[in-house]
Write an enzyme that holds these catalytic residues in place. Sequence first.
Site, PDB file in Angstrom:
ATOM      1  N   HIS A   1      -0.523   5.707 -11.172  1.00 55.94           N
ATOM      2  CA  HIS A   1      -1.334   6.454 -12.133  1.00 55.94           C
ATOM      3  C   HIS A   1      -2.703   5.795 -12.318  1.00 55.94           C
ATOM      4  CE1 HIS A   1       2.010   9.023 -13.948  1.00 55.94           C
ATOM      5  NE2 HIS A   1       2.616   8.269 -13.026  1.00 55.94           N
TER       6      HIS A   1
ATOM      7  N   SER B   1       5.718  -0.984  -2.285  1.00 58.19           N
ATOM      8  CA  SER B   1       4.604  -1.763  -1.796  1.00 58.19           C
ATOM      9  C   SER B   1       3.845  -2.426  -2.930  1.00 58.19           C
ATOM     10  CB  SER B   1       3.676  -0.898  -0.952  1.00 58.19           C
ATOM     11  OG  SER B   1       2.852  -1.730  -0.178  1.00 58.19           O
TER      12      SER B   1
ATOM     13  N   ASP C   1       4.638   0.727 -12.272  1.00 55.78           N
ATOM     14  CA  ASP C   1       5.743  -0.132 -12.683  1.00 55.78           C
ATOM     15  C   ASP C   1       5.886  -1.238 -11.639  1.00 55.78           C
ATOM     16  OD1 ASP C   1       6.194   1.765 -14.651  1.00 55.78           O
ATOM     17  OD2 ASP C   1       8.325   2.015 -14.192  1.00 55.78           O
TER      18      ASP C   1
END
Length: 281
Positions: free
Chosen positions: A144, A247, A88
Amino acid sequence: MTFNVLLQYLLPHRALSRVVYWATRWTFKPWKNFLIGTIVRKYQVNMAEAAQSDPLAYQHFNAFFTRKLRQDARRADADATALLSPADGRISQAGRIVAGRIFQAKGQEYTAAELLGGEADAAPYRDGRFVTIYLSPRDYHRVHMPLKGTLRETVHVPGRIFSVAPFAVEAIPRLFARNERLVCHFEGEHGPFVLVMVGAILVSSVATVWDGLVIPPYAPAIRRKSFAGQGITLERFAEMARFNMGSTVILLFPEGAVTLDELAPQQHVQVGQRLGVQPGA
């Protein structure tokens, strides 16, 4: 040079990160509830997506920050050939790698060799494609797999811990190639790809599903770890790592391996969203 940028050069990055690492794991309720409540309010964190929706139920701030989402909160694109967003966040930049050079922002660029820690590692990506995704404090901080891949090697590259917020990315030359980072080399069904976890100021902490906490400790020199023959294969959309504070994630692919969709800077993306397609799949 603005004051905020100057401060990035002057701050004792690692000392501050060690303090914050401890502070974000302190279980003293008034402290951890204050930190969590501040972030939820300031960044309007959507706790309805979280597996544990009560922000004050988490043991400490880092447990909240690395929270799991509900199983139905994210879905992988139904097209099996789609390249998935690993995180995200917002697109920082995306596009072609030109003769081994990667665009950072506003005239800033760096080389794939600098990013990955060596010319040989960078050779397959000389004219490939890249996607850079910035995770803000409000985002889900587990990363992911964009494609199915077998882990070949990780490279822990030492460096600074500059902020990766947009103001710093625009002002600090070669920022992503200067920050502490973990380079993860995978072999996919149609060739190699790389996923780079770039550390940031105030705890550049990275954990992987295969090795647990990797950063810290911080590396005094480049550290390589081979996973050849160990059979660590992660499915597309599977969790592979997490940031214990926000980050940036950078994806690299060889030429012809993927065709990217039109991805605009600052475009919001979510885990599992299509970023492009594998033409040869």
